[in-house]
Design an enzyme around this catalytic site. Structure first.
Site, PDB file in Angstrom:
ATOM      1  CG  HIS A 171       0.105 -12.183   7.730  1.00 47.18           C
ATOM      2  ND1 HIS A 171      -0.946 -12.727   7.030  1.00 47.18           N
ATOM      3  CD2 HIS A 171      -0.409 -11.144   8.427  1.00 47.18           C
ATOM      4  CE1 HIS A 171      -2.044 -12.042   7.276  1.00 47.18           C
ATOM      5  NE2 HIS A 171      -1.762 -11.070   8.142  1.00 47.18           N
TER       6      HIS A 171
ATOM      7  CB  ALA B 231      -0.926  -0.021   1.201  1.00 44.38           C
TER       8      ALA B 231
ATOM      9  CD  GLU C  51     -21.100 -15.154  26.206  1.00 42.13           C
ATOM     10  OE1 GLU C  51     -22.180 -14.601  25.857  1.00 42.13           O
ATOM     11  OE2 GLU C  51     -20.867 -16.364  26.038  1.00 42.13           O
TER      12      GLU C  51
HETATM   13  P1  H2U Z   1      -3.993  -8.820   9.175  1.00 42.59           P
HETATM   14  O1  H2U Z   1      -4.370  -9.569   7.950  1.00 42.59           O
HETATM   15  O2  H2U Z   1      -3.753  -9.693  10.368  1.00 42.59           O
HETATM   16  O3  H2U Z   1      -4.918  -7.674   9.437  1.00 42.59           O
HETATM   17  O4  H2U Z   1      -2.540  -8.187   8.921  1.00 42.59           O
HETATM   18  C1  H2U Z   1      -2.209  -7.554   7.771  1.00 42.59           C
HETATM   19  C2  H2U Z   1      -1.467  -6.302   8.156  1.00 42.59           C
HETATM   20  O5  H2U Z   1      -0.683  -5.931   7.043  1.00 42.59           O
HETATM   21  C3  H2U Z   1      -2.398  -5.141   8.473  1.00 42.59           C
HETATM   22  O6  H2U Z   1      -2.100  -4.651   9.766  1.00 42.59           O
HETATM   23  C4  H2U Z   1      -0.707  -4.542   6.887  1.00 42.59           C
HETATM   24  C5  H2U Z   1      -2.064  -4.104   7.402  1.00 42.59           C
HETATM   25  O7  H2U Z   1      -1.997  -2.813   7.938  1.00 42.59           O
HETATM   26  N1  H2U Z   1      -0.495  -4.210   5.495  1.00 42.59           N
HETATM   27  C6  H2U Z   1       0.554  -3.389   5.161  1.00 42.59           C
HETATM   28  O8  H2U Z   1       1.281  -2.932   6.044  1.00 42.59           O
HETATM   29  N2  H2U Z   1       0.766  -3.083   3.852  1.00 42.59           N
HETATM   30  C7  H2U Z   1      -0.021  -3.511   2.840  1.00 42.59           C
HETATM   31  O9  H2U Z   1       0.208  -3.209   1.692  1.00 42.59           O
HETATM   32  C8  H2U Z   1      -1.176  -4.383   3.119  1.00 42.59           C
HETATM   33  C9  H2U Z   1      -1.386  -4.795   4.527  1.00 42.59           C
END
Ligand code: H2U
Ligand code: ZN
Length: 360
Positions: free
Chosen positions: A172, A67, A326
């Site tokens: 991941h 991103a 809960e």
């Molecule tokens: P989760 O799928 O557990 O949400 O983790 C993915 C993380 O990867 C998420 O915190 C980061 C998101 O912010 N991310 C990046 O840093 N860069 C990207 O291009 C896509 C996702």
């Protein structure tokens, strides 16, 4: 008016009762008789599992653009990068003081990292080899040391599956390091300190010893590690991964204990996947003695452990919700922890997808 207790002999699998969680200093209501409700055994179609091995539109893949515009290297093992959307940053200004006691704020500084376990998107930990899982453990340890040198708490956690809010189908985890002790950490700091003071042994070391003797809540074990559905579990198939000897932090593990950890993780996670023949969703994370300024303090009341919190209840798609009672009163469960442990224990240790491949 409260009714008097009946004269019938108490059976935990039949009769509702409360159980105490000494680590969180709270109680769970266990109502096992509710398992006889008529919906038991229902089956749905599991979520699709045909994730492409490499998709350049997936920002966690080798060679993909993230991103923030950065392009991932052609990594071949684990790969760690700074989260492009970090919840914690190292340089936030201090919040201003408010002199009313009901409006308190405190400084929050930190870093957020993402760690890919493997270059292939279609793998998950239980489908990886022991050597590959061991590489993940080594990298976890390296990051815990690096960030723990200055940060008070380094939280390693994995959200697995869309049901747990995982946004990318790629193996991941995340690492958030902070200059403060988060709530769960400070609660466990308080309860473990109290237990150690009163009984002269770390809470979770004593707990592992008793569970290893009693066996009824053990899911898998090896000479270094034990996995139990804790006596006080809230989620249906929640587990606690515990070392058998006193270990404060990931970085205190011996080489052989890292290997046996890889092995027990693979066995546990394979059983999880085999339960409903689906890639089992969960949130998991490591807890150990705090770091940063705590590195010089006495942390002997701490015991390293990992929590696994899976949401599924009775099929690949039916989850437990923490709502109603809960949210407003206290946690409640139907299946007893002993019944959950028995179900997990009796599952095969060969992954169902391997079995399907052999049959094809
Ligand atoms: P989760 O799928 O557990 O949400 O983790 C993915 C993380 O990867 C998420 O915190 C980061 C998101 O912010 N991310 C990046 O840093 N860069 C990207 O291009 C896509 C996702
Ligand atoms: Zn914990």
């Amino acid at each position: 008016m409260e009714r008097a207790a009946s004269a019938v002999t108490f059976q935990p699998s039949e009769h509702q009762h409360l159980r105490y969680n000494p680590l969180h200093d709270d109680w769970v209501l266990v109502s096992a008789h509710r398992m006889r409700r008529p919906w038991q055994g229902q089956m749905e179609n599991p979520p699709r599992e045909d994730v492409p091995r490499c998709d350049l539109a997936n920002p966690l893949c080798p060679g993909a653009k993230r991103a923030g515009g950065e392009v991932n290297p052609q990594y071949e093992s684990t790969f760690v990068f700074d989260n492009d959307f970090p919840a914690l940053q190292p340089d936030a200004p201090e919040p201003g003081a408010d002199d009313h006691p009901l409006f308190r704020a405190a400084s929050a500084r930190g870093v957020c990292k993402v760690m890919c376990f493997h270059p292939w998107s279609d793998l998950t930990l239980p489908l990886m080899s022991l050597t590959e899982i061991r590489a993940v453990i080594d990298k976890w340890t390296e990051i815990a040391v690096e960030l723990g040198a200055s940060y008070t708490w380094v939280q390693i956690f994995e959200n697995k599956g869309a049901m747990m809010g995982c946004s990318n189908p790629h193996p991941h985890c995340q690492i958030w390091a902070s200059n403060f002790l988060p709530n769960e950490a400070s609660l466990e700091e308080r309860t473990q300190q109290k237990h150690h003071r009163e009984r002269g042994i770390p809470l979770l070391l004593e707990y592992a010893q008793v569970e290893a003797e009693r066996k009824e809540r053990v899911v898998v074990e090896n000479p270094d590690w034990l996995v139990v559905v804790p006596y006080w579990a809230v989620w249906p198939f929640q587990t606690l991964l515990l070392p058998r000897r006193h270990i404060c932090r990931l970085q205190d593990l011996r080489d052989s204990e890292r290997d046996s950890l890889a092995s027990i993780m693979k066995r546990l996670l394979t059983k999880y996947d085999n339960l409903f023949e689906v890639s089992f969703p969960y949130s998991m994370g490591w807890h150990g003695a705090p770091t940063g300024p705590y590195l010089d303090a006495d942390c002997n009341h701490w015991q390293l452990h990992a929590h696994y919190y899976p949401p599924l209840l009775r099929s690949a798609t039916i989850r437990k919700f923490m709502v109603g009672y809960e949210l407003l009163a206290q946690a409640q469960r139907d299946l007893t922890p002993e019944q959950a442990a028995e179900r997990l224990r009796s599952l095969p240790e060969e992954h169902y997808r391997m079995k399907l491949q052999e049959m094809a």
